[in-house]
Structure formats: structure tokens, C-alpha cells
Design a protein around this motif. Structure first.
Motif, short mmCIF file in Angstrom:
data_model
loop_
_atom_site.label_atom_id
_atom_site.label_comp_id
_atom_site.label_asym_id
_atom_site.label_seq_id
_atom_site.Cartn_x
_atom_site.Cartn_y
_atom_site.Cartn_z
N GLN A 71 -4.70 -1.70 -7.42
CA GLN A 71 -5.20 -0.34 -7.17
C GLN A 71 -4.44 0.39 -6.08
O GLN A 71 -4.65 1.58 -5.86
CB GLN A 71 -6.69 -0.39 -6.75
CG GLN A 71 -7.60 -1.01 -7.80
CD GLN A 71 -8.07 -2.39 -7.37
OE1 GLN A 71 -8.59 -2.55 -6.28
NE2 GLN A 71 -7.89 -3.39 -8.22
N ARG A 72 -3.63 -0.34 -5.33
CA ARG A 72 -3.04 0.25 -4.12
C ARG A 72 -1.59 0.66 -4.28
O ARG A 72 -1.05 1.34 -3.41
CB ARG A 72 -3.05 -0.79 -3.00
CG ARG A 72 -4.39 -1.25 -2.55
CD ARG A 72 -4.15 -2.37 -1.52
NE ARG A 72 -5.37 -3.00 -1.12
CZ ARG A 72 -5.44 -4.23 -0.58
NH1 ARG A 72 -4.34 -4.92 -0.38
NH2 ARG A 72 -6.58 -4.73 -0.23
N GLU A 73 -0.92 0.16 -5.34
CA GLU A 73 0.53 0.33 -5.41
C GLU A 73 0.91 1.31 -6.52
O GLU A 73 0.10 1.62 -7.40
CB GLU A 73 1.21 -1.02 -5.64
CG GLU A 73 0.79 -2.11 -4.65
CD GLU A 73 1.16 -1.82 -3.20
OE1 GLU A 73 2.02 -0.94 -2.96
OE2 GLU A 73 0.59 -2.46 -2.30
N SER A 74 2.15 1.81 -6.49
CA SER A 74 2.63 2.74 -7.51
C SER A 74 4.02 2.29 -7.97
O SER A 74 5.03 2.89 -7.60
CB SER A 74 2.69 4.17 -6.95
OG SER A 74 3.65 4.26 -5.92
N ARG A 133 0.83 -1.21 0.00
CA ARG A 133 0.00 0.00 0.00
C ARG A 133 0.87 1.27 0.00
O ARG A 133 0.70 2.15 0.83
CB ARG A 133 -0.95 0.02 1.20
CG ARG A 133 -1.93 -1.16 1.21
CD ARG A 133 -2.73 -1.21 2.50
NE ARG A 133 -3.57 -2.39 2.58
CZ ARG A 133 -4.92 -2.36 2.62
NH1 ARG A 133 -5.54 -1.22 2.66
NH2 ARG A 133 -5.61 -3.47 2.67
N ARG A 134 1.87 1.28 -0.87
CA ARG A 134 2.79 2.41 -1.02
C ARG A 134 3.50 2.74 0.30
O ARG A 134 3.58 3.89 0.72
CB ARG A 134 2.08 3.66 -1.57
CG ARG A 134 1.31 3.37 -2.87
CD ARG A 134 0.67 4.59 -3.48
NE ARG A 134 1.66 5.43 -4.12
CZ ARG A 134 1.95 6.67 -3.76
NH1 ARG A 134 1.31 7.21 -2.74
NH2 ARG A 134 2.86 7.34 -4.38
N ALA A 150 2.06 -5.16 -6.83
CA ALA A 150 1.08 -4.56 -7.75
C ALA A 150 0.42 -5.61 -8.65
O ALA A 150 -0.69 -5.39 -9.14
CB ALA A 150 1.76 -3.50 -8.61
N ASP A 181 5.67 2.75 -10.50
CA ASP A 181 6.47 3.72 -11.25
C ASP A 181 7.13 4.77 -10.36
O ASP A 181 7.90 5.59 -10.84
CB ASP A 181 5.58 4.44 -12.29
CG ASP A 181 5.04 3.45 -13.31
OD1 ASP A 181 5.70 2.40 -13.52
OD2 ASP A 181 3.96 3.71 -13.87
N ASP A 182 6.78 4.78 -9.09
CA ASP A 182 7.39 5.74 -8.16
C ASP A 182 7.77 5.00 -6.88
O ASP A 182 6.91 4.72 -6.03
CB ASP A 182 6.42 6.88 -7.85
CG ASP A 182 7.00 7.84 -6.82
OD1 ASP A 182 8.22 7.75 -6.55
OD2 ASP A 182 6.23 8.65 -6.28
#
Lengths: 150, 150
Positions: free
Chosen positions: B29-32, A77-78, B22, B34-35
Motif C-alpha cells: 500500500q505504501r510504494e509506487s 514509503r516512496r 512493494a 510504476d513511478d
């Protein structure tokens, strides 16, 4: 009801806390209120861990409730921080007084203060009253809780 | 299958770990991916906490699995230490290879080594395959898992 204080547990609270842990249909078989030695050792370990917050609720000098809040950083979750609530106990004399709500509200507020994005807990499937209580407070029963005794 | 290594995550694993977080119906929906900035910050915090063990499974130099094990001391159950498993992910290429079993077995062995008396985890109610998997490994679905998003 008179004023309530919620503060970190200290060693002189252990008698009262262990009595509450044992005064419970599930806890009765698991606790040893006549021998506090293992609880004293656990309390020292908890005190050394900045992510552990065991608190007591005190009314008129009497310990009437307790819970443990654990702050858990993580990658998912980031990189969200979550908190976990365990070992919620309310003294028999205080059930129905709103103390459970105040204790959980304390845990939610403290979780927010520590930048948690999620608060979670598990409750034994037999504790149906507890399930309704957590749902009233906004929690969602979205998960199955698995345990393995070692 | 060739040899598998299970070892603590390091910063150069983050790309592969976040890609696995991811690549999941719920995680998408929860992860990023690319960052990685928030994940790098979380990894530093995890590295500073001796009760946190995020590991990766590596086969032929590739990160193919991950999980987080948190060691939680406590007062209940006569001062029992418990562990909590979170964020279990297996690379799509490795599903059905037995890697999930090996990772959970690592977590159970490490929990025993750290004197835990209980291992626990929660799994989303929609992950029925995961529930059967944990039951095959000896876990009991004895609890309801509640979450509150902040």
C-alpha cells in the motif's frame, strides 16, 4: 513556569546533559559523568553531521532537558524521510512540568519542517510511564524494538 | 547457491529494489513501483550522506535483497555510536535461502567496522517470523517501537 528556550547543545552544556543522562535507572550504569572526554568527542562528531540535532531545553539559564533528533532519508514509503528521537531526558526538578511534551513537540515540529513523513522512537519495555506519555502524544506502539550490543 | 555480492545500491538497481519494497503485505500500500521519480530523488539524498549505506545483494546479476544501514553518533552511553537497520527486503525466490542472515551479518560487520557499540532495528508487531529471525541472530526484543505519521 518561566520561559523555556530550546536550542542546539554546545560544549558548555555537556556537564548538565551528562548529569541528566546518568540520573536515570538505566543510564546510571552506562554513563561516566566524571569524565567528559568521550562526550566531547561525540559532540564534535554530532556537530559535523547536518542530519543530527541534539538540543537542550533551558529555563532561567539552567539546562533542564535534552533530546537527539536524527533525520533519516530512505527509499521505502516512496522515498520518505523519517526522523528518529533518542536520548530524551528531563531534569528531576522538572518532571510533571509539561517539559517532556514541549521537547517532543519541538522534535515533531522540526521533523515536519524538514519534510519528514514519520517520527519514530523506541522506549525500553520497562519504561511504562514513558509508553503512556508517547501514546498520549499520538504515537502508536506498532513495532517491536530489537537491539544487539557489539 | 551461487556466489552473492553485497554492494551499494546504484540507480539502475532501483526498479528491482522498489519491486521488492512493494512485494510485501505492508509495503504493497505504501510504494509506487510504476513511478520511480520519488525514489530517484531519495537515492541522490542518500548518496550525499556518508552515514547512510543502502546496499543490495546480487546473485547471478539479479538484485535479490536490500537493506539500509544508518550510522548514528550520539552522547548517551559515553558517546556511543549506534547503527539502525531499516527496509530489509528479500526477494520472494530467495526466502529460506539464508540470504536474510547474510544481509544482517553484513550490517553487523559494517557496524563493527564503523565502531558502533549497538545495532538496533524495529519490526512491525505483526511480523512474527521476522521477530524469531532477529532473536536467532542474537538481537533482544528489549524495546517498544513507537511511530507517529506526519
Amino acid at each position: 513556569m518561566s520561559d523555556l528556550e530550546i536550542r542546539p547543545v554546545v560544549e558548555t552544556d555537556l556537564d548538565a546533559v551528562v548529569a541528566m543522562l546518568a540520573d536515570d535507572p538505566l543510564g546510571a550504569q552506562r554513563e561516566s559523568p566524571d569524565d567528559l572526554t568521550p562526550y566531547r568527542a561525540a559532540l564534535r562528531r554530532l556537530a559535523d553531521d547536518p542530519n543530527q540535532h541534539v538540543v537542550v531545553a533551558v529555563r532561567e539559564g539552567r539546562v533542564v532537558g535534552t533530546l537527539q533528533l536524527t533525520v533519516v532519508p530512505g527509499l521505502s514509503r516512496r522515498g520518505a524521510i523519517r526522523s528518529i528521537i533518542e536520548a530524551v531526558r528531563i531534569h528531576a526538578d522538572e518532571r510533571g512540568s509539561g517539559l517532556g511534551t514541549q521537547l517532543i513537540q519541538w522534535a515533531v515540529d522540526e521533523s515536519r519542517r524538514q519534510d519528514c513523513q514519520l517520527v519514530q522512537l523506541t522506549s525500553d519495555v520497562t519504561r511504562e510511564d514513558a509508553h503512556r506519555f508517547y501514546e498520549r502524544l499520538g504515537f502508536t506502539a506498532s513495532h517491536v524494538g530489537f537491539k544487539l550490543a557489539l
